[in-house]
Motif scaffolding. Structure first.
Motif, PDB file in Angstrom:
ATOM      1  N   THR A  14      -4.939  -5.534 -23.841  1.00 32.69           N
ATOM      2  CA  THR A  14      -5.966  -5.557 -25.349  1.00 32.69           C
ATOM      3  C   THR A  14      -5.319  -6.297 -26.304  1.00 32.69           C
ATOM      4  O   THR A  14      -4.296  -6.254 -26.213  1.00 32.69           O
ATOM      5  CB  THR A  14      -5.303  -3.783 -24.860  1.00 32.69           C
ATOM      6  OG1 THR A  14      -4.961  -3.704 -23.354  1.00 32.69           O
ATOM      7  CG2 THR A  14      -6.624  -3.321 -25.844  1.00 32.69           C
ATOM      8  N   ARG A  16      -6.862  -6.724 -30.236  1.00 31.41           N
ATOM      9  CA  ARG A  16      -7.997  -5.600 -31.597  1.00 31.41           C
ATOM     10  C   ARG A  16      -7.671  -7.022 -32.296  1.00 31.41           C
ATOM     11  O   ARG A  16      -6.644  -7.367 -32.428  1.00 31.41           O
ATOM     12  CB  ARG A  16      -7.162  -4.519 -31.677  1.00 31.41           C
ATOM     13  CG  ARG A  16      -7.029  -3.594 -30.154  1.00 31.41           C
ATOM     14  CD  ARG A  16      -6.106  -1.796 -30.527  1.00 31.41           C
ATOM     15  NE  ARG A  16      -6.045  -1.002 -29.350  1.00 31.41           N
ATOM     16  CZ  ARG A  16      -5.353  -0.755 -29.530  1.00 31.41           C
ATOM     17  NH1 ARG A  16      -4.425  -0.554 -30.382  1.00 31.41           N
ATOM     18  NH2 ARG A  16      -5.104   0.140 -28.430  1.00 31.41           N
ATOM     19  N   PRO A  30     -22.965  -7.836 -23.484  1.00 30.64           N
ATOM     20  CA  PRO A  30     -21.667  -8.424 -23.754  1.00 30.64           C
ATOM     21  C   PRO A  30     -21.724  -9.186 -22.721  1.00 30.64           C
ATOM     22  O   PRO A  30     -21.201 -10.647 -22.522  1.00 30.64           O
ATOM     23  CB  PRO A  30     -20.645  -7.902 -23.630  1.00 30.64           C
ATOM     24  CG  PRO A  30     -20.597  -6.285 -22.974  1.00 30.64           C
ATOM     25  CD  PRO A  30     -22.381  -6.103 -23.113  1.00 30.64           C
ATOM     26  N   LEU A  46     -17.724 -14.998 -22.012  1.00 26.04           N
ATOM     27  CA  LEU A  46     -17.564 -14.164 -21.733  1.00 26.04           C
ATOM     28  C   LEU A  46     -18.037 -13.849 -20.460  1.00 26.04           C
ATOM     29  O   LEU A  46     -17.780 -13.350 -19.104  1.00 26.04           O
ATOM     30  CB  LEU A  46     -18.179 -12.828 -22.379  1.00 26.04           C
ATOM     31  CG  LEU A  46     -17.079 -12.602 -23.573  1.00 26.04           C
ATOM     32  CD1 LEU A  46     -18.073 -11.401 -24.174  1.00 26.04           C
ATOM     33  CD2 LEU A  46     -16.164 -12.278 -22.848  1.00 26.04           C
ATOM     34  N   SER A  61     -13.391  -5.971 -20.015  1.00 30.03           N
ATOM     35  CA  SER A  61     -14.325  -5.130 -20.891  1.00 30.03           C
ATOM     36  C   SER A  61     -14.413  -5.036 -22.494  1.00 30.03           C
ATOM     37  O   SER A  61     -12.848  -5.756 -22.995  1.00 30.03           O
ATOM     38  CB  SER A  61     -13.805  -3.753 -20.820  1.00 30.03           C
ATOM     39  OG  SER A  61     -12.688  -3.483 -20.788  1.00 30.03           O
ATOM     40  N   VAL A  62     -15.940  -4.826 -23.495  1.00 28.03           N
ATOM     41  CA  VAL A  62     -15.297  -5.198 -24.453  1.00 28.03           C
ATOM     42  C   VAL A  62     -15.690  -4.048 -25.796  1.00 28.03           C
ATOM     43  O   VAL A  62     -16.465  -3.336 -24.774  1.00 28.03           O
ATOM     44  CB  VAL A  62     -16.532  -6.531 -25.378  1.00 28.03           C
ATOM     45  CG1 VAL A  62     -15.237  -7.895 -24.337  1.00 28.03           C
ATOM     46  CG2 VAL A  62     -17.827  -5.879 -24.537  1.00 28.03           C
ATOM     47  N   ASN A  64     -15.331  -1.199 -29.678  1.00 27.34           N
ATOM     48  CA  ASN A  64     -15.108  -0.974 -30.735  1.00 27.34           C
ATOM     49  C   ASN A  64     -14.404  -0.443 -30.174  1.00 27.34           C
ATOM     50  O   ASN A  64     -13.720   0.620 -30.070  1.00 27.34           O
ATOM     51  CB  ASN A  64     -15.625  -0.813 -31.707  1.00 27.34           C
ATOM     52  CG  ASN A  64     -16.968  -1.571 -32.309  1.00 27.34           C
ATOM     53  OD1 ASN A  64     -16.388  -2.956 -31.900  1.00 27.34           O
ATOM     54  ND2 ASN A  64     -17.758  -1.301 -32.491  1.00 27.34           N
ATOM     55  N   ALA A  70     -13.304  -4.792 -33.453  1.00 20.98           N
ATOM     56  CA  ALA A  70     -13.284  -4.885 -31.713  1.00 20.98           C
ATOM     57  C   ALA A  70     -12.148  -4.728 -30.772  1.00 20.98           C
ATOM     58  O   ALA A  70     -10.935  -5.554 -31.301  1.00 20.98           O
ATOM     59  CB  ALA A  70     -13.373  -6.465 -31.457  1.00 20.98           C
ATOM     60  N   GLU A  71     -12.556  -4.991 -29.833  1.00 19.97           N
ATOM     61  CA  GLU A  71     -11.175  -4.234 -28.603  1.00 19.97           C
ATOM     62  C   GLU A  71     -11.876  -5.610 -27.348  1.00 19.97           C
ATOM     63  O   GLU A  71     -12.711  -4.668 -26.884  1.00 19.97           O
ATOM     64  CB  GLU A  71     -11.314  -2.982 -28.998  1.00 19.97           C
ATOM     65  CG  GLU A  71      -9.903  -2.632 -27.765  1.00 19.97           C
ATOM     66  CD  GLU A  71      -9.629  -1.557 -27.490  1.00 19.97           C
ATOM     67  OE1 GLU A  71      -8.689  -1.167 -28.232  1.00 19.97           O
ATOM     68  OE2 GLU A  71      -9.664  -1.097 -26.061  1.00 19.97           O
ATOM     69  N   ILE A  72     -10.955  -6.282 -26.544  1.00 17.68           N
ATOM     70  CA  ILE A  72     -11.152  -6.651 -25.476  1.00 17.68           C
ATOM     71  C   ILE A  72     -10.373  -7.112 -24.575  1.00 17.68           C
ATOM     72  O   ILE A  72      -8.683  -6.352 -24.959  1.00 17.68           O
ATOM     73  CB  ILE A  72     -11.543  -7.991 -25.841  1.00 17.68           C
ATOM     74  CG1 ILE A  72     -12.247  -8.960 -26.603  1.00 17.68           C
ATOM     75  CG2 ILE A  72     -11.554  -8.847 -24.552  1.00 17.68           C
ATOM     76  CD1 ILE A  72     -13.461  -9.609 -26.658  1.00 17.68           C
TER      77      ILE A  72
END
Length: 83
Positions: A14, A16, A30, A46, A61-62, A64, A70-72
Motif C-alpha cells: 500500500t 500513500r 481510475p 493503470l 485498487s486506488v 483516498n 491518495a492510496e494505491i
C-alpha cells in the motif's frame, strides 16, 4: 509511506501520500483506457498495470486515505516456496 505484508497467499503493498488525493471524478473511473489528466500522458499506465496483475492472480485498487491523500494498494500472489 508504504506497508508490506503477506495475507492469504498474497503480498500487499500500500502506497500513500499526503497530497490532496483523487477527485470524485477520477475515483469513478481510475482504470478507464485513454483517460488522463496529463498533457503528454496516454492514459494507459493503470490500465496495463491492472491487466498484468490480474493475469498473475493479483489486483490493484486506488482510493483516498481517510486522513487525506491518495492510496494505491497492489496485491500479488506470494511465491510458492521451492522444494
Amino acid at each position: 509511506m508504504s506497508r508490506r505484508g503477506a495475507d492469504h497467499g498474497q503480498v500487499t503493498l500500500t502506497i500513500r501520500d499526503n497530497a490532496r488525493g483523487f477527485s470524485d471524478e477520477r475515483l469513478a473511473r481510475p482504470f478507464m483506457p485513454l483517460d488522463t489528466t496529463r498533457a503528454q500522458g496516454m492514459g494507459l499506465g493503470l490500465v496495463i498495470t491492472r491487466r498484468l496483475l490480474q493475469r498473475q492472480g493479483g489486483d490493484i485498487s486506488v482510493g483516498n486515505h481517510a486522513r487525506g491523500g491518495a492510496e494505491i494498494t497492489v496485491r500479488i500472489p506470494s511465491a510458492e516456496p521451492s522444494q
